[in-house]
Design a protein around this motif. Structure first.
Motif, short mmCIF file in Angstrom:
data_model
loop_
_atom_site.label_atom_id
_atom_site.label_comp_id
_atom_site.label_asym_id
_atom_site.label_seq_id
_atom_site.Cartn_x
_atom_site.Cartn_y
_atom_site.Cartn_z
N TYR A 34 9.55 12.92 52.08
CA TYR A 34 9.87 13.32 50.92
C TYR A 34 8.84 13.83 49.99
CZ TYR A 34 11.33 13.01 45.95
OH TYR A 34 11.51 13.48 44.53
N SER A 35 8.81 15.07 49.60
CA SER A 35 7.73 15.57 48.72
C SER A 35 6.63 15.84 49.77
CB SER A 35 7.59 14.86 47.42
OG SER A 35 6.75 15.65 46.58
N SER A 36 5.30 15.74 49.21
CA SER A 36 4.15 15.88 49.93
C SER A 36 3.61 14.66 50.24
CB SER A 36 3.05 16.48 48.80
OG SER A 36 3.18 17.88 48.56
N GLY A 37 2.86 14.71 51.40
CA GLY A 37 2.06 13.77 52.01
C GLY A 37 2.33 13.86 53.36
N ALA A 82 12.01 24.41 45.59
CA ALA A 82 13.00 23.33 44.97
C ALA A 82 13.10 22.54 46.18
CB ALA A 82 14.33 23.89 44.60
N PHE A 83 12.72 23.07 47.15
CA PHE A 83 12.76 21.89 48.33
C PHE A 83 12.16 20.61 48.08
CE2 PHE A 83 15.70 24.36 50.75
CZ PHE A 83 15.19 25.53 51.43
N GLN A 84 12.82 19.48 48.39
CA GLN A 84 12.06 18.23 48.41
C GLN A 84 11.96 17.19 49.41
OE1 GLN A 84 14.88 16.90 44.98
NE2 GLN A 84 12.63 16.68 43.85
N TYR A 85 13.10 17.58 50.42
CA TYR A 85 13.02 16.74 51.71
C TYR A 85 12.84 17.57 52.90
CZ TYR A 85 15.42 13.25 48.44
OH TYR A 85 15.72 12.33 47.74
N ALA A 87 13.48 21.38 59.07
CA ALA A 87 14.42 21.50 57.95
C ALA A 87 13.93 21.16 56.45
CB ALA A 87 15.65 21.10 58.50
N ALA A 88 14.45 21.75 55.57
CA ALA A 88 14.11 21.48 54.37
C ALA A 88 15.34 21.49 53.37
CB ALA A 88 13.24 22.31 53.73
N SER A 89 15.35 20.57 52.32
CA SER A 89 16.57 20.49 51.58
C SER A 89 16.27 20.28 50.25
CB SER A 89 17.78 19.64 52.08
OG SER A 89 17.44 18.22 51.93
N ARG A 90 17.29 20.36 49.21
CA ARG A 90 16.98 20.34 47.90
C ARG A 90 17.73 19.04 47.47
NH1 ARG A 90 18.88 25.09 44.40
NH2 ARG A 90 20.32 25.60 46.05
N GLY A 91 17.41 17.73 47.98
CA GLY A 91 18.27 16.65 47.67
C GLY A 91 19.82 16.75 48.36
#
Lengths: 119, 110
Positions: free
Chosen positions: B51-54, B29-32, B90-94
């Motif tokens: 944000y997301s992949s890339g 669910a991590f997006q950021y 770090a990663a977050s879900r919005g």
């Protein structure tokens, strides 16, 4: 970039006394601020989440009566270490989440940290 | 298992080398995704976010996210002694609180 000021940067106190650390967001409002603790060569350990105008949410294992958090305004949160003991000596870092959001969605900005030494 | 895993190092490289710092995560669910740099006895400073992949590039730094493999990378080109620090991913879900890795200590020697 966004600036978060933390004061004092270094403090020495006697065992049994209390010490207050301030965290201010200088150029943005922050409904939510966070307090971390970091031991040497260890990762950040989230202690509590501070929300303006309400009680802080403490992580499991963190004594809320020992680590008092007050988030009285949208730019200021304080952490008071009560009845400090030598084992409370650590690096305390605050961070703030801009109320208006950021392009990154949830980027938080950190203060410079406060070194607490209890003797 | 921690949600964000990061090898603590230390990673020691000569000046001018290309540095690759990596993290893995388990929460789909991590997006950021963010990278912070922390100098000794200082608070972490935000280096880059994606944000997301890339990929995202900023000067000598490139951040890369592969959501299919749950892999986060930070590349530093032409590394300098001043890049010596601890790098935290770090990663977050919005709107949720970011989850941090434990940090990788990087040493760039002249």
């Amino acid at each position: 970039g966004a600036v978060v000021s933390q004061h004092p940067s270094r403090v020495i106190c006697k065992s049994g006394t209390s010490v207050k650390i301030e965290c201010r967001s200088l150029d943005f409002q922050a409904t939510t601020m966070f307090w971390y603790r970091q031991f040497p060569k260890q990762s950040l350990m989230l202690m509590a989440t501070s929300n303006e105008g309400s009680k802080a949410t403490y992580e499991q294992g963190v004594e809320k009566d020992k680590f008092l958090i007050n988030h009285a305004s949208l730019t200021l949160s304080t952490l008071t270490v009560t009845s400090a003991h030598p084992e409370d000596s650590s690096f305390y870092i605050c961070s703030a989440l801009p109320t208006s959001g950021t392009p990154s969605g949830n980027t938080i900005y950190f203060g410079e940290g406060s070194w607490l030494t209890v003797v | 298992q921690k949600e964000v895993e990061q090898d603590p190092g230390p990673l020691s490289v000569p000046e001018g080398a290309i540095v690759s710092l990596n993290c893995t995560y388990s929460n789909s669910a991590f997006q950021y995704f963010m990278w912070y740099r922390q100098y000794s006895r200082k608070g972490p400073e935000l280096l880059m976010y994606t944000y997301s992949s890339g990929n995202k590039e900023d000067g000598r730094f490139t951040a890369q996210v592969d959501k299919s493999s749950k892999y986060i990378s930070l590349f530093i080109r032409d590394s300098q002694p001043s890049d010596s620090a601890t790098y935290l991913c770090a990663a977050s879900r919005g709107s949720y609180i970011p989850t941090f890795g434990r940090g990788t200590s990087l040493i760039v020697h002249p």
